[in-house]
Enzyme design. Structure first.
Site, PDB file in Angstrom:
ATOM      1  CE  LYS A 140      -3.659  -0.014   2.794  1.00 31.82           C
ATOM      2  NZ  LYS A 140      -4.812   0.219   1.951  1.00 31.82           N
ATOM      3  CB  ILE A 463     -11.581 -17.744   5.261  1.00 32.60           C
ATOM      4  CG1 ILE A 463     -10.301 -18.461   5.689  1.00 32.60           C
ATOM      5  CG2 ILE A 463     -11.531 -16.317   5.751  1.00 32.60           C
ATOM      6  CD1 ILE A 463     -10.175 -18.702   7.188  1.00 32.60           C
ATOM      7  CD  GLU A 516     -18.237 -14.836   2.421  1.00 32.47           C
ATOM      8  OE1 GLU A 516     -17.844 -13.917   1.679  1.00 32.47           O
ATOM      9  OE2 GLU A 516     -17.657 -15.141   3.483  1.00 32.47           O
ATOM     10  NE  ARG A 547      -9.179  -5.519  -7.205  1.00 33.02           N
ATOM     11  CZ  ARG A 547     -10.222  -6.328  -7.122  1.00 33.02           C
ATOM     12  NH1 ARG A 547     -10.385  -7.304  -7.963  1.00 33.02           N
ATOM     13  NH2 ARG A 547     -11.110  -6.160  -6.166  1.00 33.02           N
ATOM     14  CD1 TRP A 593     -10.279  -1.266   2.529  1.00 27.04           C
ATOM     15  CD2 TRP A 593     -11.317  -3.230   2.277  1.00 27.04           C
ATOM     16  NE1 TRP A 593      -9.345  -2.268   2.731  1.00 27.04           N
ATOM     17  CE2 TRP A 593      -9.953  -3.482   2.582  1.00 27.04           C
ATOM     18  CE3 TRP A 593     -12.168  -4.328   2.065  1.00 27.04           C
ATOM     19  CZ2 TRP A 593      -9.416  -4.769   2.687  1.00 27.04           C
ATOM     20  CZ3 TRP A 593     -11.639  -5.606   2.180  1.00 27.04           C
ATOM     21  CH2 TRP A 593     -10.284  -5.826   2.479  1.00 27.04           C
ATOM     22  CG  ASP A 631     -14.359 -11.993   7.449  1.00 33.27           C
ATOM     23  OD1 ASP A 631     -13.815 -12.906   8.095  1.00 33.27           O
ATOM     24  OD2 ASP A 631     -15.135 -12.201   6.492  1.00 33.27           O
ATOM     25  CG  HIS A 673     -10.060 -14.068   7.919  1.00 32.95           C
ATOM     26  ND1 HIS A 673      -9.007 -14.944   7.827  1.00 32.95           N
ATOM     27  CD2 HIS A 673     -10.073 -13.375   6.752  1.00 32.95           C
ATOM     28  CE1 HIS A 673      -8.416 -14.799   6.650  1.00 32.95           C
ATOM     29  NE2 HIS A 673      -9.039 -13.850   5.983  1.00 32.95           N
ATOM     30  CB  CYS A 675      -5.684 -12.396   5.080  1.00 35.98           C
ATOM     31  SG  CYS A 675      -7.000 -11.354   4.459  1.00 35.98           S
ATOM     32  CG  HIS A 726      -3.003 -15.137  -1.876  1.00 37.29           C
ATOM     33  ND1 HIS A 726      -2.874 -15.565  -0.590  1.00 37.29           N
ATOM     34  CD2 HIS A 726      -3.703 -13.983  -1.817  1.00 37.29           C
ATOM     35  CE1 HIS A 726      -3.455 -14.699   0.223  1.00 37.29           C
ATOM     36  NE2 HIS A 726      -3.972 -13.736  -0.509  1.00 37.29           N
TER      37      HIS A 726
END
Ligand code: GLN
Ligand code: ZN
Length: 786
Positions: A140, A463, A516, A547, A593, A631, A673, A675, A726
């Protein structure tokens, strides 16, 4: 650039520091993807990029911006551009000197396999596994949601001018009639943002080798006719150690000495200068840009500290958020400062580059008109800046009509019932200690939960998300378009959910998830069901490379009109006797976010979200869900830039999590959770969250990330990820067993859960099925060795 006339009252120049690159309709993304898939060639890609630059220069010029940047454009990332400019290209990319090809550039950006560019469920990606050349690491950009490619330096690093992009784009603009101020990442920030490829040396020690390349660039720009250059050193908003301070002094003295012909605008942003103010005031630069939004408190101190002949660029319009500026209020604040300085020693600007906001509000046809009137994207921000410039140079009367409208809108917003919900405010303001506390301490809860849940040792879970297949995405798109009616869409989702539940039962997962399938995105799904949230159609901002994301807008008090997930979770629970885990996005992540309202403190907004989620957690419990995961993958990234501010942030972030999770009985098991790669800085906070179970990412680092938990003696239960989601790779049983063994050696065996690193939505079913079956086998093996 505007040459200041000798008129009695010249107007204050307006700059932008940088504008969004992606195009009004995301043209850059489309072009990049077409290029990567071979549908267009390099010349076509570069032509589209040139058109985007030309359009954006024209737009700025027409809106009255007088100091237009160049080289703020990038095909992928401006830090990557800088690495390429100075020839910091690691050997694996096979660059043999000379101009850097696009192939090399994109290999650094995305790896050289055709199938790279996988995205984590978090939306931040990650990738680069398997064979071929991996991409550079990505992380970031300060505390924004923009990600840059991390420069990598070797001990014997050599630098050379390997790309003339900055000079080419300066020329390109000039040919179109624009005298621009080229933008570069400053050398100190550039080195600081990078990493050493091997241990045993300090990248700042490379400065003497790096500087000649920058000097060469500045000389060439001067020779082309550039009068000013903007050097971005946002590292000045961080805590700077002595070596960094020394480096900054060296760099800017060297530039003054070697390239006296070019004026440097030293741009600082993302916060106030703090104790760095005296350092900056003494640097031999022609101009200093100050962030007066985040660093509002430095308005008078920093401007007074700067010598009278230094041009002050006042970053007064928020470059990171999307709210319309209350112009009269701002004028009241800055008029005294402006009067104390010669107009030709002032500039007006956004607080930072506008990379972080969408381009043009005018594209939003469907927003609520009131909400729309409160917003300002990059185009609107430029208009605000030119209005301010007029007001300051020609008097407020010259823009009286604009100010009247601005006043009226500010007034309406301040009292709008769309924003203010007194009941929500009261609840978030008067918090009794019990609200943020479970009834009993963990040890007691654990016993009670053990009785109800009756789980084996090393319980397995996942998860939350299962693969979002082409079919799932198509059905959702059709439903959004209206081509698939509610009933058919729901029936489809039920089938997907049921299949996922059956399959988890078959392979023997202990705590199930519903998958989900109904969710588009972990923040958007909840935001769309909460009051106080709004969504744009075209409000894209770059997250990384090609993205882009459309962050939700939190504009008003947040409340939950009705349950959000109870239906899906209880449906899924009705299909099985095993515990079904409820799944929610935590308050800090919901905040982090999104674009957050600027008329209430972030902690207050977060508390409101926490209460809305608390009600959801309680409703889930009431409907028979005994395990609920909240989360918080964004908790760490909310850490403020300066260490001094960490504690206050972590205190309220933890409190918000505890509010959201604290309404249930002791028997209900709360999971969380996270990550990411670094837990040391926040391990106390994680302990204080007091979740019954936490799952974390550890497989990529081979359990090294567990160290923070081990050293802290983390008392609650913990699921260190044993499957790297990933990558498409399917880890075999022995590989996961090795990771479990490592965890067992460091933690108490009865603490350990077995789960993947993160959600599985970006994976394909065949991989997931194989990997999770292996995971269950590994868990059985672990139990047999008890
Ligand atoms: N429950 C979410 C999922 O599985 C968590 C995603 C995340 O950690 N970013 O997709
Ligand atoms: Zn995750």
């Amino acid at each position: 650039m505007s040459t200041l006339s000798s008129a009695t009252k010249s107007s204050i120049p307006v700059s932008t520091l940088g504008v969004p690159r992606i195009g009004l309709r995301r043209e850059l993304k489309a072009a990049l993807e077409q290029f990567w898939s071979g549908k267009i060639n390099q010349a076509a890609l570069l032509e589209i990029a040139a058109q985007l630059r030309a359009a954006s220069w024209k737009r700025q010029h027409e809106l009255g911006v007088t100091i237009i940047p160049s080289n703020d454009f990038s095909l992928y990332d401006h830090v990557l551009d800088t690495s390429v400019m100075v020839g910091a290209i690691p050997a694996i990319y096979g660059w043999a000197g000379g101009p850097v090809s696009l192939e090399t550039y994109f290999a650094m950006a995305r790896g050289s396999q055709t199938d790279v560019g996988e995205h984590g469920a978090c939306g931040h990606g990650d990738h680069h596994h398997g064979h071929g050349v991996p991409a550079q690491e990505m992380t970031k950009w300060f505390d924004t949601n923009y990600h840059y490619m991390v420069p990598e330096f070797s001990r014997d690093q050599k630098f050379s001018l390997a790309s003339t992009k900055v000079i080419d784009e300066y020329r390109e603009a000039k040919a179109l009639g624009y005298q621009t101020r080229p933008v570069l990442v400053g050398p100190v920030t550039f080195l600081k943002l990078g990493k050493e490829a091997s241990e045993g040396f300090d990248r700042l020690s490379l400065l003497p080798k790096l500087l000649p390349v920058y000097v060469e660039v500045l000389k060439q720009l001067a020779a082309e006719g550039a009068e000013w250059v903007q050097l971005d050193e946002p590292c000045l908003a961080l805590d700077c150690d002595a070596a960094t301070v020394a480096a900054l002094k060296t760099v800017y003295s060297e530039f003054a000495l070697k390239v006296p012909g070019i004026k440097i605008m030293l741009a600082t942003y993302f916060g106030g200068l703090g104790e760095n103010v005296n350092l900056v005031a003494r640097l031999p630069v022609a101009g200093v840009h100050l962030d007066l939004v985040r660093g509002k408190q430095q308005l008078s101190t920093a401007s007074q500290a700067m010598p009278a002949d230094v041009v002050l660029s006042l970053g007064v319009i928020d470059g990171r958020n999307i709210w319309r500026t209350d112009l009269s209020k701002l004028l009241n604040e800055i008029e005294p400062l402006v009067e104390s300085r010669e107009p030709d020693r002032l500039q007006l600007a956004p607080s930072c580059s506008m990379l972080h906001v969408p381009i043009d509000l005018n594209q939003e046809a469907d927003l609520d008109p009131d909400l729309k009137s409160w917003l300002s994207f990059s185009v609107q921000k430029m208009v605000e800046l030119t209005t301010l410039s007029h007001a300051l140079s020609l008097g407020r009367d010259s823009v009286s009509e604009v100010l009247r409208v601005s006043d009226a809108i500010a007034k309406k917003r301040a009292s709008s019932p769309k924003i203010h919900n007194p009941a929500v405010k009261r609840r978030a303001e008067n918090i009794s200690p019990e609200v943020a506390r479970r009834n009993s301490p963990f040890a007691q809860r654990r016993r009670l939960q053990g009785d109800v849940l009756d789980l084996p040792a090393f319980p397995t879970t996942t998860i939350g998300s299962f693969p979002q297949t082409e079919e799932v995405r198509k059905a959702r798109a059709a439903h959004v378009k209206g081509a698939l009616d509610d009933a058919s869409y729901n029936a489809f989702l039920r089938r997907e959910t049921e299949a996922a539940v059956r399959w988890q039962e078959d392979i023997g997962i202990d705590v199930l998830v519903h998958g989900e399938f109904e969710r588009n995105d972990m923040v958007q799904y909840f935001g769309e069901q909460l009051s106080g949230y709004a969504f744009t159609k075209h409000g894209w901002v770059q997250s990384y490379g090609s993205r882009y994301v459309r962050p939700p807008i939190i504009f008003g008090d947040v409340s939950r009109p009705k349950p959000m997930t109870v239906e899906w979770s209880s449906y899924a629970q009705s299909l099985t006797k095993r515990p079904m885990k409820g799944m929610l996005t935590g308050p800090v992540t919901m905040l982090q976010w999104s674009f957050v309202r600027d008329d209430l403190s972030r902690d207050q907004v977060c508390r409101q979200i926490a209460f809305a989620l608390r009600d959801e957690v309680v409703d889930l419990e009431k409907s028979g869900i005994g395990v609920i995961q909240v989360d918080e993958p964004a908790l760490r990234e909310g850490l403020p830039l300066r260490k001094a501010d960490w504690k206050a942030y972590l205190d309220w972030a933890v409190e918000c999590f505890r509010i959201s999770a604290g309404g249930v009985t002791d028997q209900t098991q709360i999971h969380t959770h996270m990550c990411y790669a670094e837990f040391n800085d926040i391990i106390d906070a994680i302990g204080a969250m007091d979740a019954d179970v936490i799952s974390i990412e550890t497989s990529r680092s081979k359990m090294e990330l567990l160290d923070a938990f081990v050293n802290y003696k983390y008392p609650n239960e913990i699921g260190p990820g044993v499957y790297d989601i990933h990558s498409p790779r399917v880890p075999d049983v022995s590989e996961m067993t090795a990771l479990i063994d490592k965890a067992r050696r460091n933690l108490s065996p009865d603490q350990i859960w077995i789960n993947p690193d993160c959600g599985l939505k970006t994976r394909k079913w065949p991989e997931v099925k194989a990997a999770l079956s292996n995971m269950v086998e590994a868990a059985k093996l672990a139990r047999s060795l008890q």
